[in-house]
Design an enzyme around this catalytic site. Structure first.
Site: not given
Length: 633
Positions: A194, A359, A390, A492, A496, A520, A530
């Site tokens: 991060r 990815h 996939e 954020w 969470k 993303h 998603y």
């Protein structure tokens, strides 16, 4: 599993080639509705519209091929030269989009008189996302997303005691997160990534938000979040919250069970009544929990339903996984991939020193002989499932390849992902694994293996729903101006904690920017798809199991070799987005609405087992909002 489809990769390339996201013909933005009031003398004829669409399709295939091929080349070799070519082709596509949109809008006054298929195509063509902006702004958007993505793919994290020992996300940090139980090492990897990615991306992301919102408003939306939600209906916020509340009792039971198991591993660092720390789920973001299955397996003495070791013992390689996935679709009477697929795809990370984006992604290059995969395959059960997922995207591409260009996409943004996950559900069953020689020891009515299987499946489905909802809500509010990039971290982590029951392992502040380390987000992907796909996949799965005449508990169904299930799926996929998504959904499920019923039916045996087990262990269900060690950002 998670992947990118064609639409995502267009967004990654910073220009949307057809439409920012699927928009039903009956949900035209307010900014365009007034155009229908023009007098009939201004209206063009149906023949004019059909002539325009024929010309558009002929040109679009060429323009979009060049743009997507340039993006594919860039992501498989992150050089300045390839980036420059990608930007050049993106700008050409943006110019084509603008001209096409302007021409399509000339028919606005007559849309109500045209057949539905013509109206839908014109509506999609006229909605062009970021391409609606001037070339300089589009180029800036390209630069921002490319720079953020390159940082994500190439950033290194160095060991503090060995500053020369630096590693990237793939494969090194990902492997640490997946396999280590060293608390300090996990914190180092989690925080280091991060710091190396999120923080430098922060100022770029602020500029990205501004341009994304400009593009949305240019297309008649209030902001980018409004644009992303539009394809699911005006009540999507309420609907996804309703589904969250329906699955929340099961999620809380799963959270309590996993919390106790991880407490057994990490001791008092994990509060058995509080939040779970964000770095102990087996991957960098805590989105999927399947990598910690070995730490939380209910009945470890039963044969292992994670067949990673078996695949390696049998000499599997990347090609083996994708050949098996292709055979699965063919067994259902669906289409085999063409030779070009094997020639043009990337299945393993190159060893020639290139920087690549690993990815998993599926590509439709609009040339009917050219669909591709790019992935850095590892021989694990996770990648066994990803291969089948996939190939679901690839199958969808091939099924709707005869549709007009504007209809060559999933019925909505969640359908593509749902199809891949449906297949993963079927091939992950012990029944299927035994059928293909990867599992032994399945017994009739084997309750303990059933619970192991359901628990493992829940780690990538039930566990991810609150995660996806929280991220979506954060970004919607960011896009609408409730807060900005510089004061968004508190919100954020509040989401969470409140929705997911998760807290950071170390203190966070507004100097950090954890969202900027999510692939993303920096590639402009609308995450709510998603969430919705996870619900849809179980509705699709139940319908296909019914078509296959499955008997017994839903979670034991494998529709391998069922031509009936294949026909049901193929009929829906071949529609592309030529009809509203509710109609496509009705073709496969007989239903027109999202519902949690199928997912709750699937996991009912697990829910009963978790309730009983947690009660026996005296677990607190839920999390104490005051117990977190990092309660403030």
């Amino acid at each position: 599993m998670d992947s990118y489809t064609l639409r995502t990769l267009f967004l990654f390339a910073s220009v949307v080639l057809i439409v920012d996201h699927a928009l039903s013909a009956d949900t035209v933005p307010d900014s365009r509705r007034h155009l229908d009031k023009r007098s009939s003398s201004d209206r063009k004829t149906l023949n004019d519209a059909r002539s325009f669409l024929a010309d558009y399709n002929e040109q679009a295939v060429k323009v979009f091929f060049n743009q997507v091929e340039a993006t594919f080349t860039y992501l498989l070799n992150l050089t300045d030269e390839n980036q420059a070519r990608n930007s050049e082709e993106s700008l050409k596509a943006a110019s084509f989009d603008k001209k096409s949109a302007a021409a399509a809008r000339e028919f606005d006054g007559a849309l109500s008189t045209f057949p539905d298929d013509v109206t839908r195509q014109l509506t999609f063509i006229s909605q062009i996302g970021i391409s609606a902006l001037d070339n300089q702004t589009v180029a800036e958007f390209n630069r921002l997303t490319s720079e953020m993505s390159e940082t994500y793919s190439t950033a290194t994290v160095c060991r503090p005691e060995q500053p020369w020992n630096c590693v990237t996300l793939d494969p090194d940090l990902s492997e640490i997160m997946a396999s280590s139980t060293d608390w300090d090492e996990l914190v180092w990897a989690w925080k280091g990534f991060r710091d190396a990615v999120g923080v430098p991306n922060k100022p770029l992301y602020a500029k990205y938000v501004d341009i994304a919102n400009q593009g949305a408003r240019e297309n008649g939306y209030e902001d980018m979040g409004h644009s992303w939600r539009s394809e699911y209906g005006d009540d999507v916020k309420e609907k996804v919250q309703e589904i969250y509340e329906a699955i929340l009792p099961l999620y809380k039971q799963l959270h309590a069970y996993v919390r106790r198991k991880l407490h057994n591993v990490y001791g008092d660092r994990i509060d058995v009544k509080g939040y779970l720390p964000a770095h102990v789920f087996g991957e960098m973001w805590g989105r999927f929990w399947d990598n910690i299955y070995n730490l939380v397996v209910p009945y470890p003495d039963r044969p292992n339903i994670d067949v990673t070791d078996t695949m390696n013992q049998q000499g599997y390689n990347a090609t083996t996984l994708f050949e098996m996935a292709n055979e699965f679709y063919v067994s259902m009477g669906l289409l085999p991939v063409r030779d070009e697929f094997w020639e043009n795809s990337m299945f393993v990370k190159p060893d020639d020193g290139r920087d690549v984006v690993c990815h998993p992604s599926a590509w439709d290059l609009f040339d009917n002989n050219d669909v591709r995969i790019s992935i850095c395959t590892e021989i694990t059960m996770r990648y066994f499932l990803i291969a089948h997922h996939e190939l679901g995207h690839i199958q969808y591409f091939m099924q709707y390849e005869d549709q007009p260009v504007a209809f060559r996409d999933g019925a909505n943004g969640a359908f593509h992902e749902a199809i891949g996950e449906v297949m993963s559900l079927s091939v992950a069953t012990p029944k299927h694994l035994q059928e293909v020689g990867l599992f032994e020891g399945l017994e009739e009515g084997d309750f303990e293996t059933d619970i192991n299987f359901l628990l493992k499946t829940s780690l990538t489905t039930i566990a991810t729903l609150p995660f996806s909802l929280g991220l979506s809500r954060w970004r919607w509010d960011l896009m609408s101006g409730v807060y900005d990039v510089n004061n968004s971290m508190a919100r954020w982590w509040q989401l969470k904690r409140d929705l997911v029951g998760v807290e950071p392992p170390v203190p966070r502040s507004e100097n950090d920017f954890d969202p900027g380390a999510m692939d993303h987000f920096i590639t402009h992907y609308p995450f709510i798809g998603y969430y919705i796909r996870t619900i849809l996949q179980f509705q699709f799965y139940k319908a296909m199991c019914d078509a296959a005449n499955h008997e017994g508990p839903l979670h034991r169904c494998d529709f391998y070799q069922s031509r009936e299930a294949g026909t049901l799926l193929g009929d829906m996929m071949s529609m592309g987005r030529s009809r509203p998504w509710q109609e496509a959904m009705e073709v496969i499920t007989g239903q027109r609405e999202m519902s949690a019923d199928a997912i709750l039916e699937y996991f009912q045996p697990l829910m009963e087992w978790l309730e009983r087990t947690n009660a026996e262990n005296g677990e607190q269900i839920g999390w104490d909002s005051h117990s977190g060690k990092q309660a403030e950002v």
